[in-house]
Design an enzyme around this catalytic site. Structure first.
Site, PDB file in Angstrom:
ATOM      1  CD  GLU A 298      -3.096  -1.020   2.113  1.00  0.00           C
ATOM      2  OE1 GLU A 298      -4.306  -1.279   1.694  1.00  0.00           O
ATOM      3  OE2 GLU A 298      -2.729  -0.488   3.480  1.00  0.00           O
TER       4      GLU A 298
ATOM      5  CD  GLU B 163      -3.871  -5.652   2.356  1.00  0.00           C
ATOM      6  OE1 GLU B 163      -4.842  -4.750   3.048  1.00  0.00           O
ATOM      7  OE2 GLU B 163      -2.610  -5.378   2.097  1.00  0.00           O
TER       8      GLU B 163
END
Length: 336
Positions: A161, A268
């Site tokens: 991320e 995710e």
């Protein structure tokens, strides 16, 4: 006659391997699992029988496992572990169960995400050229250890991320020239271990097309090398129901493929553990959105720590019940 049967058997085996390799990815990040087991947590099937966690996930249609790796982690139950050695052991275990493997490099000693991208303590005083070597060497070392153990991951994430970059401040998006070099070092190390491993670059808020265009336009300008765009999708964190953002996710998935000519994968996703029906519907809609990407360029969907039940982890976006059983929300993977 025996020879013909042998040839047929080999052909069937090869066909099934190819089909498995190309099949839609349905998976889970299970970085907490070894610690959960070490602290005595037990997993149960719906009928109350104790069962191995990966088998429970496999029974619900999952075929892939994602594992994070930290550089020099501590022994904290929930924010430590995930060392090279533990990652190798877990990857080997998952592969023996027929699971496909993704390795997620955080390039940190603990969590790296949009709010924090701390350098490993051992790298803190390194110059930028040294950081480039650190990224290459760490990536190469972990993947080589996996390969030596008999596991070649199918995918590798260079950073976790990273809309704001990684290894702050040197690798911040305030300095895209340096970030581009760091990402390319991870790519080069991965391909040096095995050219067939696909490299993923991962950004959060998969429904936010502006964020993704901004990031990957800059990556393109810096000639960043990668194979797949990885997306997180958590309606919970942006305080909206999935029904308000799923169309934006669909648009962004398709736009990433068209704009950058890359495959896409939700690496995710997660919903609230106490809203089982809503989480089921979120997963169903997410899987359908990825499957609808033309030409099979939507590769799959992975749930983040479905087994990380709240009483153990404190995390409320798992998909596990207080009685140690999988949430019925995970049936979305089996049915789609």
């Amino acid at each position: 006659m025996k020879k013909i049967f042998k040839i047929l058997a080999i052909s069937v085996l090869l066909a099934s391997c190819t089909s498995s390799k190309n099949s839609f990815v349905k998976g889970a990040d299970v970085g907490w699992l070894p610690q959960m087991e070490a602290t005595g947590y037990k997993f149960y099937d719906q009928d109350g029988t104790e069962k191995e966690c990966l088998q429970l996930l496999k029974d619900r249609g999952m075929n892939s496992i994602r594992l994070r790796v930290w550089v020099n982690p501590n022994n904290d139950k929930a924010s430590g572990h995930c060392s090279k050695e533990e990652t190798v052991a877990m990857a080997l275990r998952a592969q023996k169960m027929g699971m496909r493997i993704m390795i997620n490099f955080h390039y940190s000693d603990s969590w790296a995400d949009p709010a924090k991208q701390y350098k490993p303590k051992a790298w803190e005083n390194h110059s930028f050229p040294e950081l480039l070597n650190d990224v290459y060497n760490h990536t190469f070392e972990v993947l080589s250890a996996l390969k030596t153990a008999g596991v070649t991951p199918e995918w590798v994430q260079v950073g976790n991320e990273i809309p704001g970059g990684m290894l702050w401040p040197e690798g911040s998006t305030d300095n895209w020239v340096q970030l581009g070099q760091l990402l390319n070092k991870g790519y080069e190390a991965t391909k040096a271990v095995d050219k067939k491993i696909k490299v993923i670059v991962h950004v959060d808020e998969g429904n936010n097309n502006v964020k993704f265009r901004n990031f990957f336009d800059n990556a393109t300008a810096q000639k960043v090398k990668y194979d797949i765009i990885g997306l997180s999708y958590y309606p919970f964190w942006i305080k909206k129901d999935y029904s308000e953002t799923i169309t934006d996710l669909e648009f962004n998935l398709n736009d990433m493929v068209k704009r950058y000519n890359k495959d896409v994968m939700i690496v995710e996703v997660g919903g609230e553990d106490d809203k089982v029906q809503n989480t089921y519907e979120l997963l169903k809609a997410t899987i359908e959105a990825v499957k609808k990407v033309p030409n099979n360029r939507g590769l799959g969907v992975m749930y983040w720590e479905p087994q990380g039940e709240k009483s153990w982890s404190g995390y409320s976006l798992s998909a596990w019940q207080a009685d140690g059983k999988p949430s019925p929300a995970l049936d979305a993977f089996k049915e789609n």
